[in-house]
Enzyme design. Sequence first.
Site, PDB file in Angstrom:
ATOM      1  NE  ARG A   1      -3.816   0.527   0.245  1.00 14.62           N
ATOM      2  CZ  ARG A   1      -4.909   0.813  -0.479  1.00 14.62           C
ATOM      3  NH1 ARG A   1      -5.401  -0.070  -1.336  1.00 14.62           N
ATOM      4  NH2 ARG A   1      -5.508   1.977  -0.380  1.00 14.62           N
TER       5      ARG A   1
ATOM      6  CG  HIS B   1      -6.911  -4.045  -6.200  1.00  8.31           C
ATOM      7  ND1 HIS B   1      -7.888  -3.484  -5.390  1.00  8.31           N
ATOM      8  CD2 HIS B   1      -6.614  -5.246  -5.657  1.00  8.31           C
ATOM      9  CE1 HIS B   1      -8.153  -4.331  -4.398  1.00  8.31           C
ATOM     10  NE2 HIS B   1      -7.401  -5.404  -4.547  1.00  8.31           N
TER      11      HIS B   1
HETATM   12  P1  GDP Z   1      -7.967   1.782  -3.167  1.00  2.00           P
HETATM   13  O1  GDP Z   1      -7.996   0.650  -2.179  1.00  2.00           O
HETATM   14  O2  GDP Z   1      -6.881   2.793  -2.868  1.00  2.00           O
HETATM   15  O3  GDP Z   1      -7.901   1.306  -4.600  1.00  2.00           O
HETATM   16  O4  GDP Z   1      -9.336   2.608  -3.020  1.00  2.00           O
HETATM   17  P2  GDP Z   1     -10.836   2.142  -2.596  1.00  2.00           P
HETATM   18  O5  GDP Z   1     -10.854   0.718  -2.144  1.00  2.00           O
HETATM   19  O6  GDP Z   1     -11.345   3.185  -1.652  1.00  2.00           O
HETATM   20  O7  GDP Z   1     -11.641   2.311  -3.962  1.00  2.00           O
HETATM   21  C1  GDP Z   1     -11.568   1.337  -4.971  1.00  2.00           C
HETATM   22  C2  GDP Z   1     -11.404   2.036  -6.313  1.00  2.00           C
HETATM   23  O8  GDP Z   1     -12.598   2.786  -6.604  1.00  2.00           O
HETATM   24  C3  GDP Z   1     -10.282   3.073  -6.403  1.00  2.00           C
HETATM   25  O9  GDP Z   1      -9.009   2.513  -6.642  1.00  2.00           O
HETATM   26  C4  GDP Z   1     -10.751   3.961  -7.535  1.00  2.00           C
HETATM   27  O10 GDP Z   1     -10.415   3.415  -8.817  1.00  2.00           O
HETATM   28  C5  GDP Z   1     -12.274   3.932  -7.371  1.00  2.00           C
HETATM   29  N1  GDP Z   1     -12.737   5.100  -6.588  1.00  2.00           N
HETATM   30  C6  GDP Z   1     -12.578   5.313  -5.263  1.00  2.00           C
HETATM   31  N2  GDP Z   1     -13.146   6.470  -4.885  1.00  2.00           N
HETATM   32  C7  GDP Z   1     -13.693   7.008  -6.012  1.00  2.00           C
HETATM   33  C8  GDP Z   1     -14.426   8.223  -6.275  1.00  2.00           C
HETATM   34  O11 GDP Z   1     -14.676   9.064  -5.403  1.00  2.00           O
HETATM   35  N3  GDP Z   1     -14.830   8.416  -7.565  1.00  2.00           N
HETATM   36  C9  GDP Z   1     -14.550   7.535  -8.580  1.00  2.00           C
HETATM   37  N4  GDP Z   1     -14.987   7.818  -9.817  1.00  2.00           N
HETATM   38  N5  GDP Z   1     -13.851   6.404  -8.363  1.00  2.00           N
HETATM   39  C10 GDP Z   1     -13.431   6.132  -7.100  1.00  2.00           C
HETATM   40 MG    MG Z   2      -9.477  -0.721  -1.712  1.00  6.62          MG
END
Ligand code: GDP
Ligand code: MG
Length: 194
Positions: free
Chosen positions: A123, A163
């Site tokens: 991460r 991811h």
């Molecule tokens: P990660 O674990 O850092 O990948 O983030 P999360 O698990 O919170 O979200 C999963 C994925 O959803 C992210 O990698 C982004 O591609 C997408 N994502 C997250 N937040 C947003 C948002 O506010 N808007 C949009 N369009 N996509 C988002």
């Molecule tokens: Mg995530």
Amino acid sequence: MQIPKEEKTYVMIKPDGVRKGLIGEIIRRMEQRDLKIVALEMFQPSREQMDKHYPKDEKWLRRIGERTQATYTKYDHDIKRDFGTADPLRVGKTVRKWLIDYMSSAPLVKMAVQGVHAVDMVRKIVGDTMPYLADMGTIRGDYSADSAISANIEHRAIFNLIHASETPQEARHEIEHWFGKKNIFKYKRFGIDE
Ligand code: GDP
Ligand code: MG
């Protein structure tokens, strides 16, 4: 001797990472940090597979929705204009759908990565979810400048290259989902395991 906190995590290079030619660079950054690739494959996921990968529970959906809301408040944009609602659960569901559309649109690279504190280490190497906020020196900080606002206006997921599992439980679930129980390799890295 058992190495303390040796664990595995799950990593996927997203379509934008593959299309930017970053497969080698992403693997290099992890191997450079003494992390060991123990499974690796390029593949085209189905929508069903992607749907099983991302959590469906209300807590996860709300978290995504609330974060999206926070971005709108911070930059003084109207969430209702882009989402038709300000309800975090409904916003979270919409973002999840965009994510599944995107992740099943092109080939990805999946891998299992092993090492001491592998989940947190990866991460850290990957960087913040929002590329425009991710620190320089992280994969997302160095190779992407996408923002949530542009992604939401264009009705798509944020393009953030990669991811990586957020917790050891998430990692176990994801490794089993994508590789099954048996397709993980064991080998010793020079200078690390012996
Ligand atoms: P990660 O674990 O850092 O990948 O983030 P999360 O698990 O919170 O979200 C999963 C994925 O959803 C992210 O990698 C982004 O591609 C997408 N994502 C997250 N937040 C947003 C948002 O506010 N808007 C949009 N369009 N996509 C988002
Ligand atoms: Mg995530």
